[in-house]
Write an enzyme that holds these catalytic residues in place. Structure first.
Site, PDB file in Angstrom:
ATOM      1  N   GLU A  47      22.136  54.212 150.196  1.00 40.17           N
ATOM      2  CA  GLU A  47      22.800  54.020 148.896  1.00 40.17           C
ATOM      3  C   GLU A  47      22.485  55.233 148.003  1.00 40.17           C
ATOM      4  OE1 GLU A  47      20.630  51.263 146.422  1.00 40.17           O
ATOM      5  OE2 GLU A  47      22.406  50.700 145.268  1.00 40.17           O
ATOM      6  N   LYS A 127      30.027  48.498 144.814  1.00 42.82           N
ATOM      7  CA  LYS A 127      28.974  47.462 144.794  1.00 42.82           C
ATOM      8  C   LYS A 127      29.282  46.353 143.793  1.00 42.82           C
ATOM      9  CE  LYS A 127      23.890  47.270 144.275  1.00 42.82           C
ATOM     10  NZ  LYS A 127      22.721  48.162 144.091  1.00 42.82           N
ATOM     11  N   CYS A 172      23.033  47.648 149.126  1.00 47.12           N
ATOM     12  CA  CYS A 172      21.703  47.218 148.684  1.00 47.12           C
ATOM     13  C   CYS A 172      21.623  45.748 148.270  1.00 47.12           C
ATOM     14  CB  CYS A 172      21.192  48.139 147.586  1.00 47.12           C
ATOM     15  SG  CYS A 172      19.426  47.901 147.303  1.00 47.12           S
TER      16      CYS A 172
HETATM   17  N1  CDV Z   1      19.465  49.260 144.468  1.00 48.85           N
HETATM   18  C1  CDV Z   1      19.269  47.936 144.515  1.00 48.85           C
HETATM   19  O1  CDV Z   1      20.215  47.159 144.518  1.00 48.85           O
HETATM   20  N2  CDV Z   1      17.980  47.528 144.546  1.00 48.85           N
HETATM   21  C2  CDV Z   1      17.600  46.139 144.502  1.00 48.85           C
HETATM   22  C3  CDV Z   1      16.275  45.967 143.828  1.00 48.85           C
HETATM   23  C4  CDV Z   1      16.309  46.445 142.419  1.00 48.85           C
HETATM   24  C5  CDV Z   1      15.841  44.510 143.861  1.00 48.85           C
HETATM   25  C6  CDV Z   1      17.535  45.514 145.882  1.00 48.85           C
HETATM   26  O2  CDV Z   1      18.118  44.446 146.073  1.00 48.85           O
HETATM   27  O3  CDV Z   1      16.848  46.035 146.767  1.00 48.85           O
END
Ligand code: CDV
Length: 280
Positions: A47, A127, A172
């Site tokens: 990401e 996202k 993510c």
């Molecule tokens: N970049 C992200 O989405 N990070 C989140 C953290 C902040 C909890 C994740 O779900 O890994």
């Protein structure tokens, strides 16, 4: 006949705030070449793979904020990655921060693309699950300002016929939510690729810090098993501008088993031969 797709999970170590796009792209190209040498059809990058993860700090100035975003893809700085992919005949997945002029206004997204072996873009995802908070919270050792800097993705979760199978993307935090998996699962997805920037420390729930790797693996292994698909999850790992981020980039079979996993928190490629027919 098995449908074998050789995939590389191309984890990167931290990217310093001072590193340029060209520096980052050089590192990605080095990983892409390793992937080509290992016979990869597809290499998956993290990401926001082109810069330090700037949502970890407060930015007031609009021009300063915009400098972290890509206005076009490919751009002058990222074109060499696309050219090398074409030359090597290796596709890739890349996360980056996107600045778009749409409907007469400036829009910012946390975006990922899937690029084919010919260097052309197959699909784009923006996202949907943006973590963190929209306001400055100085009590935190670092911020998590995705809700301030990005709009919620507006492209849904499409799946593409690509790389000999049905492929979908997440980014993510999406991996922690069942509907993200299910929307792709209902499209009979065979491969889900995603990148992450996951700090070890969560200032609002520090009691979960010891579970950071467990929750990462749990989300992706359950997603793979429950939807009968391959999953490739790739970290930007290591301590970046004072924020420790987990590694654990891995390739997961439809059984939920991890078949390849990074052991460092640096630039590292791990590869697996993925039989898409196992999804059946
Ligand atoms: N970049 C992200 O989405 N990070 C989140 C953290 C902040 C909890 C994740 O779900 O890994």
């Amino acid at each position: 006949m098995p449908r074998i797709l050789t995939i590389g999970a191309a984890q990167t170590g931290p990217i310093a705030r001072s590193e340029t796009r060209r520096d980052a792209v050089e590192r990605l190209i080095a990983l892409l070449r390793q992937g080509a040498a290992a016979g990869c059809d597809l290499v998956v990058f993290p990401e926001a793979a082109l810069t330090a993860f700037f949502p970890h700090w407060w930015i007031d100035d609009e021009a300063e904020l915009d400098a972290w975003f890509e206005r076009e893809m490919p751009s002058n700085e990222t074109a060499p990655l696309f050219a090398e992919a074409r030359r090597l005949g290796v596709g890739f997945h890349l996360g980056y921060c996107e600045l778009a002029e749409e409907g007469g206004r400036r829009r910012r997204f946390n975006t990922a693309i899937l690029v084919g072996k010919d260097g052309t873009t197959i699909g784009k995802y923006r996202k949907i699950h943006l973590p963190g908070h929209p306001d400055h919270q100085p009590w935190r050792p670092f911020q998590n300002l995705e809700k301030r800097y990005f709009e919620t993705g507006d492209l849904g979760w499409p799946a593409w016929h690509a790389f000999g199978g049905v492929t979908g993307m997440m980014i993510c935090n999406d991996r922690r939510w069942p509907e993200a998996w299910r929307v792709l699962g209902l499209q009979v997805v065979e491969l889900v690729v995603l990148g992450y920037n996951t700090p070890r420390h969560d200032p609002s729930t520090p009691q979960h810090d010891r579970l950071a790797e467990f929750h990462n693996a749990l989300s992706m292994q359950a997603g793979a098993y429950q939807n009968g698909c391959w999953v490739v999850g790739v970290a930007k790992a290591g301590t970046e501008e004072g924020v420790e981020q987990i590694g654990g980039s891995c390739i997961i079979a439809p059984t939920g088993e991890i078949v390849a996993q990074a052991i460092s928190v640096a630039d590292e490629l791990v590869v697996a031969r993925c039989d898409l027919d196992l999804c059946r």
